[in-house]
Design an enzyme around this catalytic site. Structure first.
Site, PDB file in Angstrom:
ATOM      1  N   PHE B 234       0.824  -1.221   0.000  1.00  0.00           N
ATOM      2  CA  PHE B 234       0.000   0.000   0.000  1.00  0.00           C
ATOM      3  C   PHE B 234       0.849   1.258   0.000  1.00  0.00           C
ATOM      4  CE2 PHE B 234      -2.271  -3.322   2.462  1.00  0.00           C
ATOM      5  CZ  PHE B 234      -3.111  -3.709   1.435  1.00  0.00           C
ATOM      6  N   ILE B 463       2.708  -7.346  -5.671  1.00  0.00           N
ATOM      7  CA  ILE B 463       2.492  -6.885  -4.297  1.00  0.00           C
ATOM      8  C   ILE B 463       1.150  -7.388  -3.766  1.00  0.00           C
ATOM      9  CG2 ILE B 463       4.017  -4.930  -4.634  1.00  0.00           C
ATOM     10  CD1 ILE B 463       1.594  -3.133  -4.904  1.00  0.00           C
ATOM     11  N   GLY B 464       0.651  -8.431  -4.432  1.00  0.00           N
ATOM     12  CA  GLY B 464      -0.633  -8.995  -4.035  1.00  0.00           C
ATOM     13  C   GLY B 464      -1.722  -8.670  -5.034  1.00  0.00           C
ATOM     14  N   THR B 624      -8.796  -9.891 -10.976  1.00  0.00           N
ATOM     15  CA  THR B 624      -7.838  -9.119 -10.174  1.00  0.00           C
ATOM     16  C   THR B 624      -8.213  -7.629 -10.182  1.00  0.00           C
ATOM     17  OG1 THR B 624      -6.338  -9.020 -12.073  1.00  0.00           O
ATOM     18  CG2 THR B 624      -5.932 -10.745 -10.459  1.00  0.00           C
ATOM     19  N   GLN B 628      -9.058  -5.159  -6.822  1.00  0.00           N
ATOM     20  CA  GLN B 628      -8.652  -3.799  -6.473  1.00  0.00           C
ATOM     21  C   GLN B 628      -9.853  -2.959  -6.056  1.00  0.00           C
ATOM     22  OE1 GLN B 628      -5.453  -2.720  -6.130  1.00  0.00           O
ATOM     23  NE2 GLN B 628      -5.114  -4.893  -6.373  1.00  0.00           N
ATOM     24  N   GLU B 695      -4.999   2.244  -7.734  1.00  0.00           N
ATOM     25  CA  GLU B 695      -5.285   3.257  -6.716  1.00  0.00           C
ATOM     26  C   GLU B 695      -6.538   4.077  -7.003  1.00  0.00           C
ATOM     27  OE1 GLU B 695      -1.332   5.009  -5.151  1.00  0.00           O
ATOM     28  OE2 GLU B 695      -0.939   4.188  -7.131  1.00  0.00           O
TER      29      GLU B 695
END
Ligand SMILES: Cc1cc2nc3c(=O)[nH]c(=O)nc-3n(C[C@H](O)[C@H](O)[C@H](O)COP(=O)(O)OP(=O)(O)OC[C@H]3O[C@@H](n4cnc5c(N)ncnc54)[C@H](O)[C@@H]3O)c2cc1C
Lengths: 325, 728
Positions: B234, B463-464, B624, B628, B695
């Site tokens: 994050f 990063i996941g 995916t 998010q 983001e």
């Protein structure tokens, strides 16, 4: 974390002996609080006496009441059929506590003895009279949103975090202890101590004393638990209420009210109960009871809202009480 | 022909390894002979270390060494992405509570921890300042950070504001917040002569390498950084933090490998945070709600050693059409750790902007969606150049329809269901994604072995978010092989260069290179086949060969076929190619519509329904991408309703440095999320039509919740989080 010794015991008397003979010893049950405290440096013990193998985990109900072993797991008690049917306030308080994973490990005895979640108590570098007597109380002028508005002193305003204790208080439960001087019984009402001049002493428990059981008289009335918190689950109470109300023909024949989140101990309010006893359970009466509850409240910078919130919560819980049982 | 894998909701290729524990995270890899490190951190926030007594610690069983500023060699303080301004253990000054002042090495982690407890530090302490409210000096305008000015002025905002038909002025605030990835930050350093291998919880293996290169004065090729898996970052694992440098330094001094894992509490002072933030916004508009002036001054917490601001006003500057804009991003140095990037840094300022637009909508009597449509722009507000392929208007339409927005009650406080008020709110979502630097260019390599399998190598990170999976999809598609015939090797600075997995740049920057390398590999294998007399495809023009399912076919005569395995097998050695491609920064947009229920008596807020629609260009993997959205909405709920870091005002220590008292949403706080995507090829994308996206979802959620709370109750909460005490 400091290295510590470790031993297991099989008999309650052996547990008491081991704790008395080993300097700096503590019992460990589920370890869900104790280990965090030790890791955070809030508490040190040179030796842990593991009491998980004691035969004190059963739950039995009879016409006289409920007997819960001191090592019964929170989950086991919450799921017990008699508890759900006859002591709903207890099941509700337990199920509103922690998470399923924690409840699988955590015991009834450990729950009553868990320590405050005050951030200053759990930060070894902060001043805290409960952790380091005489060092001062950081919460009085600090971040005190979670702190008590009742029962505090100039030395400490930390709340006791247990939901179970609030429910047991409303049920007039009794704690059974075994100590070096033999067994004794202490009502839950009076088991936890207000901070006064000695905030480091949470309860009347004496050194090496073991909680063997909790006895709960069967209530003649309906009981319920209301818990308000800052997220939906897995969180301690901002305000909670355990109520046992015997309502006959719209009038309160008897009532027991205990509160969490607002007091330095699980908080019983005889004043609020007195307002309601004998009265019809109207919103007006409940509001008067709420005012009686908070008459002596001492709000601080961040926790003042609890004074208002607990009164609203009382109306919420009792105005929907419905018929008698 | 291709398998059409790109875009499909393919399951994570590493999912099984992660849930079974087979995936090895940076602190999992056994390193023989490694010592465990533990940091001693300052209990005071401001002052100086005046005495250190190591004797008790050194006498503790298992403790091998205690290093302080007296032991460490002098290191060079790196600049970005080292966002700290100083390296601890280089002097005696203390700049924040929790600053490392010593590092203890021991045989076990428990011994190291107790050794750290036993190091006695004496301080000369001064009273610290922990909150913007308490700052002795007024805010100031810091110098530009990474070439981004902190003052932006376009047109004549003051005059336009004065002349506006409608004016609105409001102040908003957000508390400090911490990233709290589940995986704690960890470093394992192993020196071999003058070279060092570092197993690091890094969002950017190359960033870590560059910072270590500066700090230790080592050529980059002497440093290898490994981060095969990450348990969330994050943004907190993008910059490099002191514990990494100190662990590498300690390993060198001790001549032993050292592993150091931060505690959860240490993560509250050593790995960045979202700074405490204030926003003063003045808006001028026409009676129809068209913006004419935006005047904004923000105030963010700075540290004593670092002046960078990470709560950017991008949204105020660029999201809507407005000719007159004046933004000042000010800061106040406090005795706290330096803040840094945290997922969607613009979220804090975006909250104020999107709340203010809702307030404006009520003020002028225009529906909030319509108000946003009236201010929509297809022109980059900063450069004046047209934005191509922006489908934000479609997002409004799709999400509004799916949500049933047209049935919204026209007045606040008008809808009650049982004990609860029901309110609906919406907000725009937007995030600027980054471009990878042009030098060195992002490069991927593809190797096809004699087994017909492909290995993609690139120094990016997962990063996941699903990078392993998407790389597999891209390469398998380009090659015409099944997904399970592709292995991605990433998270190693020794691989072909890639940038940091931050700024939503991963997909945007690596897709092109991976696709190019894979297409080159395909072409190379086809060329081998058509030139090989032993191949059924010999003599077929390369352009007439198609690949699918690991096979090569003649496009018009499918009986003539060969396979990757056979071609490369006969070739006798692997086929290896590389690909590079640059990308440009850009935006992804969206709209979030949601419903809240507010308990009339108790003030409890529940988010009960969420509908989103996003324009992220081409959707590489619906599953995916949706991940998010779910994570972003959940985090947005946390930001709106509970998350905040509490500093003690007199000691500047964090009062809630754990996940028991720093609340994040649990499942019961998060409703089902209906997510829609406007799936289209961005004409300017060099990533197969995709854009950076991670983001974007979250940016609008806090404002949408606040707007819905207003619609439910008529109460406008401008200071986050919206806890029940603000609604009683
Ligand atoms: C994340 C989290 C959330 C939580 N949320 C809640 C919540 O919402 N509501 C709530 O009520 N609680 C909550 N808890 C607290 C939890 O219920 C207690 O930690 C638990 O009940 C303690 O029981 P234990 O068996 O693990 O005790 P331990 O941790 O083993 O012991 C706690 C203390 O009790 C002493 N002790 C234990 N058993 C005995 C005994 N039989 N006789 C004498 N001394 C004994 C120990 O010496 C120690 O001092 C939470 C805990 C966690 C970790």
């Amino acid at each position: 974390m400091k290295a510590f010794g470790y031993s297991q015991v099989r008999e309650p008397a052996e547990a008491v002996r081991a704790a008395r003979q080993t300097p700096g010893a503590a019992f460990i049950a589920g370890g869900t609080d104790l280990l965090n405290l030790m890791r955070d440096g809030a508490q040190h013990h040179d030796h842990l006496v593991d009491i998980n193998h004691l035969d004190l985990a059963s739950v039995a109900d009879s016409s006289k009441g409920l007997r819960i072993g001191g090592l019964a797991r929170m989950r086991h008690v919450a799921e017990h059929r008699s508890v759900r049917e006859r002591y709903p306030v207890l099941a509700e308080a337990l199920e509103a506590s922690a998470s399923p994973q924690v409840r699988n490990m955590a015991t009834i005895g450990g729950n009553l003895l868990q320590r405050t979640r005050c951030g200053y108590f759990r930060d070894a570098a902060s001043a805290c009279n409960k952790r380091a007597p005489g060092s001062g109380c950081s919460a009085l002028e600090g971040w005190n949103r979670g702190h008590a508005v009742l029962g505090g002193s100039e030395h400490c305003i930390a709340t006791h975090p247990s939901d179970l204790a609030v429910a047991l208080l409303a049920l007039d439960a009794v704690v059974h202890l075994l100590g070096p001087d033999g067994p004794r019984q202490v009502p839950v009402d009076g088991f936890h101590l207000r901070p006064g001049n000695a905030p480091h002493v949470d309860t009347v428990l004496r050194p090496a004393e073991l909680i063997t059981a909790v006895e709960v008289p069967r209530p003649a009335a309906r009981s319920r638990y209301l818990k308000l918190r800052d997220r939906a689950t897995f969180e301690f109470a901002v305000v909670s209420i355990a109520a046992v109300v015997d309502l006959r023909g719209g009038r309160v024949r008897d009532v027991r009210l205990a509160f969490g989140g607002i007091g330095t101990t699980p908080w019983r309010s005889p004043e609020a109960e007195a307002v309601l006893r004998g009265a019809p359970l109207t919103v007006d009466a409940i509001e008067r009871a709420g005012r009686a509850l908070v008459r002596d409240a001492v709000p601080r910078q961040h926790n003042g809202f609890k004074v208002e919130l607990v009164q609203r919560a009382l109306v919420e819980l009792l105005s929907g009480w419905g018929g008698s049982r | 022909m291709n398998d059409g894998l790109v875009g499909r909701p393919v399951m994570r290729v590493d999912g099984r390894a992660k849930v079974t524990g087979a995936a090895r995270y940076p602190a999992d890899d056994p390193v023989p002979g490694a010592l465990h490190g533990f940091l001693v951190t300052s209990t005071v926030a401001r002052g100086e270390v005046v005495g250190i007594d190591k004797s008790a610690a050194l006498a503790h069983p298992g403790v091998v060494a205690v290093y302080t500023h007296a032991d460490l060699p002098r290191l060079t303080v790196p600049t970005f992405p080292y966002i700290k301004g100083f390296i601890p253990l280089q002097g005696t000054a203390v700049h924040h509570a929790g600053q490392p002042v010593a590092i203890v090495l021991a045989t076990t982690v428990e011994q190291a921890g107790e050794g750290a407890n036993l190091v006695r530090i004496d301080y000369r302490a001064e009273p610290p300042t922990a909150s913007i409210d308490d700052a002795p000096q007024p805010p100031h305008l810091p110098k530009p950070f990474r070439n981004r000015p902190n003052e932006i002025a376009r047109g004549d905002a003051a005059a336009a504001l004065a002349a506006a038909e409608v004016r609105l002025e409001a102040r908003y605030s957000s508390p400090p917040r911490h990233h709290n990835p589940i995986e704690p930050h960890a470093t394992t350093a192993q020196w071999d002569g003058d070279s060092v291998t570092v197993h690091e919880t890094a969002q950017g293996v190359n960033l870590t390498r560059s910072v270590l290169s500066t700090a230790f004065g080592l050529p980059p090729d002497r440093i290898r950084v490994l981060a095969p898996f990450l348990g969330g970052g994050f943004g907190s694992k993008g910059p490099v933090w002191p514990h990494t440098i100190l662990t590498v330094a300690a390993a060198r001094l001790a001549r032993r490998p050292v592993r150091l894992v931060l505690t959860r509490a240490q993560m509250f002072t050593l790995t960045g945070h979202r700074a405490e933030f204030r926003q003063h916004l003045r808006i001028g508009a026409t009676r129809q709600g068209k913006l004419t002036a935006l005047v904004e001054t923000t105030t963010a917490q700075l540290s004593r050693t670092e002046e960078s601001i990470f709560n950017e006003s991008d949204s105020t500057s660029t999201l809507y059409d407005c000719p007159n804009v004046h933004i000042r991003q000010e800061g106040v140095p406090l005795d706290l750790a330096s803040s840094s990037y945290m997922r969607s840094p613009e979220t804090t300022a975006h909250f104020g902007l999107e709340t203010a637009l809702d307030e404006l909508a009520w003020q002028v009597g225009v529906d909030p969606v319509e108000l946003r449509r009236r201010n929509h722009t297809a022109v980059n507000q900063e450069t004046g150049s047209p934005i191509r392929g922006k489908r934000l208007l479609d997002c409004y339409r799709i999400a509004a329809e799916a949500f049933g927005w047209s049935r919204r009650a026209p007045r606040p406080g008008a809808t009650k269901d049982g004990d609860e008020y029901v309110g609906w709110g919406m907000a725009t979502e937007a995030h600027t994604f980054a471009a990878a630097p042009a030098t060195p260019p992002v490069t991927a390599s593809v190797t096809i072995g004699a087994d017909g399998r492909a290995v993609v190598r690139i120094a990016t990170q997962d990063i996941g978010t699903g990078t392993y999976t998407v790389i597999g999809q891209i390469a398998a598609d380009a090659l015409g092989v099944p997904l399970d015939a592709v292995t991605a090797v990433i998270g190693d600075s020794a691989l072909p260069y890639a940038g940091v997995s931050a700024g939503s740049a991963t997909i945007a920057s690596i897709t092109g290179p991976v696709d190019r390398a894979a297409r080159a590999a395909r072409d190379a294998v086809v060329a081998l086949a058509v030139a090989d007399p032993r191949s059924p495809l010999v003599g077929v023009p390369a352009a007439e060969v198609v690949t699918a399912h690991g096979h090569l076919f003649h496009a018009r005569d499918r009986e003539r076929r060969d396979s990757y395995r056979a071609v490369v097998g006969r070739h006798g050695r692997p086929v290896e190619t590389t690909g590079t491609l640059l990308n440009a920064p850009g935006h992804s947009w969206g709209a979030v519509f949601l419903e809240v229920r507010v308990h009339a008596r108790l003030g409890s807020v529940r988010v009960t329904r969420v509908v989103t629609a996003h324009d992220l260009g081409r959707v590489m993997n619906r599953r995916t991408a949706r991940g998010q959205v779910l994570g972003g909405v959940t985090w947005g709920i946390g930001h709106a309703l509970m998350e905040h870091t509490a500093y003690d005002r007199s000691t500047a220590r964090v009062v809630n440095p754990n996940l028991s008292t720093y609340l994040v949403p649990v499942c019961a706080d998060t409703p089902a999320v209906e997510s829609h995507f406007v799936d289209h090829q961005d004409p300017d994308s060099t990533a197969l039509g995709a854009r950076g996206f991670g983001e974007t979802p979250i940016t609008g959620v806090p404002a949408a919740i606040g707007n819905a709370v207003y619609h439910a109750t008529g109460r406008r909460v401008r200071d986050l989080p919206i806890t029940r005490d603000k609604l009683l």
